[in-house]
Design a protein around this motif. Structure first.
Motif: not given
Ligand code: EPZ
Length: 421
Positions: A109-116, A141-146
């Motif tokens: 799964a590659t899911v973007s970090l949500p950010g605040g 990596e690059h703001g994503y959870m891989i």
């Protein structure tokens, strides 16, 4: 940008139906990804967040049909892109709920970090730690959870998970991942919200082995495969609580059909202490108030305590009630943004860190105000319903995220409210 124009001073009377719960529908749409068979979800509310989640699921290559009677059929047999891209995740933190199911079913799964978001940093570190305990390899990596499974490993492994603090979506991610993991998973300090119970019931309908959901300890024994199922989403206790406060604040008398009094114990206790009448019925809840309420102090805590998602709404009620109240927000670090807007309407509130003290005013005066987050919007609507004159609530896209046709339901109850461009 839509706005809501409200002319206050009218008590709410009549009957409306409470919609399906946003915070159950969102994890349950993701739980449908755990099987390659079609899953039917009934009583799905028409909300912006639900539309965002359906867009995310379709973007993965799954089919999602939303019919007019609130039924959604998800078919993820053809799902080929187990990713949740930033441009979708940034508008809805709940996208993180795709992580557990994608990892459990596809091993990646590659899911973007949500950010605040407006109400706080809202990190997902607990989600990552728990899934790593189940054998996932997760890098940022690059703001994503891989997330991946180790080479050669076909399934996640059951684990004992204790989080540093109680997390609702964290609990939901672990339940969904554990449903297909090898062996037994114990959640030692899970969230106990009714939405957790509803998700566990849906997973069991799909053939999972979940027990203790809704209590302080959840046990899941993983199975090889889950099947399609039909599940009706539980009624939205926060929408229901919001209307309970609106009716009590305006001195009305309303029946909220499908509302579950057993999911709102802390809120109902406080409303009764304030002087409202709340009567559970087999078809819902009847609420009425015929005199000025008395302000009530409270602190937000995890379920079954007073819900943080009801803090802003009850604060609005306290602002026109008799006396002072002390409100302590223990879950989020920045959930008082409705205070400055309420003060523009004449509310008297002192904030010091996590504590807000309200001093009841005889009346509020209508004003132009701005919504900042979902539940803050609801509190401004409640204030507008009781204020003298006109209130114009701006940026109500926040409201549309979590309330299905709120102005239409309020108009049915006699409110003078309309959506203006
Ligand atoms: C869920 O958010 C709800 N959203 C929120 O409702 C609700 O306010 C919240 O639970 C608390 O009840 C959905 O269910 C989609 P948490 P969630 O993880 O799961 C910290 C609404 O209005 N934390 O229980 O994101 C976190 O920062 C929304 O409908 C970590 O530090 O909340 C917070 O302070 C708003 N690390 C506390 O724990 C983590 O990995 C509780 O958060 C996870 C959480």
């Amino acid at each position: 940008m839509d706005k809501l124009l409200i002319r206050g001073g009218r008590p709410l009377r009549g009957e409306i139906r409470i919609s399906g719960a946003k915070n159950a529908a969102l994890p349950e749409l993701c739980a449908a990804l755990l099987t390659d068979e079609p899953v039917t979800l009934q009583n799905i509310p028409r909300l912006q967040d639900v539309a965002t989640m359906l867009k995310l699921i379709r973007n993965m290559g799954a089919k999602a049909e939303f019919s007019n009677d609130g039924t959604v059929v998800i078919d993820s047999k053809e799902l080929h892109f187990p990713e949740a891209p930033y441009e979708m995740v940034k508008t809805m933190r709940a996208s993180v709920l795709a992580l557990g199911p994608l990892l459990a079913r596809f091993g990646e799964a590659t899911v973007s970090l949500p950010g605040g978001c407006a109400i706080g940093a809202r990190p997902v570190d607990q989600h990552i730690k728990g899934l790593q305990k189940m054998g996932a390899e997760i890098v940022i990596e690059h703001g994503y959870m891989i997330a991946r499974l180790p080479a050669g490993q076909k399934r996640l492994k059951g684990a004992h998970i204790r989080t540093d603090m109680i997390t609702v979506t964290g609990t939901e991610n672990f339940m969904m991942a554990a449903a297909l993991a090898e062996g037994e998973t114990i959640l030692e300090n899970p969230a106990q919200e009714p939405e957790i119970t509803d998700l566990g019931d849906m997973l069991n309908a799909m053939g999972a082995k979940v027990e203790g959901h809704g209590t302080g300890r959840i046990r899941i024994v993983g199975v090889e495969k889950l099947r399609g199922a039909t599940h009706k989403v539980v009624a939205d206790r926060i929408e229901c609580g919001t209307f309970l406060c609106a009716v009590a604040a305006t001195g009305g008398d309303v029946v909220l059909k499908d509302g579950r009094a057993d999911h709102l114990g802390a809120v109902i206790d406080l409303l009764r202490a304030a002087g409202a009448e709340v009567e559970p019925r087999k078809d819902g809840i009847r609420v009425s108030a015929d005199k000025r309420l008395e302000a009530q102090s409270f602190r937000t805590t995890e379920y079954p305590g007073f819900p943080t998602d009801m803090q802003a709404q009850f604060m609005a009620l306290n602002c026109i009630a008799e006396g002072d109240s002390k409100i302590t927000e223990t879950i989020f670090e920045n959930r008082f943004m409705h205070v400055s807007e309420l003060m523009r309407m004449g509310a008297r509130i002192d904030v010091d860190g996590k504590v807000a003290v309200t001093h009841g005013a005889e009346k509020l005066s209508g004003a132009m105000v701005m919504a900042t987050d979902l539940r803050a919007s609801a509190s401004l609507v409640i204030a507008g319903l009781v204020a003298d004159g006109e209130t114009l609530v701006d940026r109500i896209y926040h409201l549309d995220r979590g309330y299905e046709q709120m102005e239409n339901k309020l108009r049915v109850l006699g409110a003078d409210i309309e959506r203006v461009k």
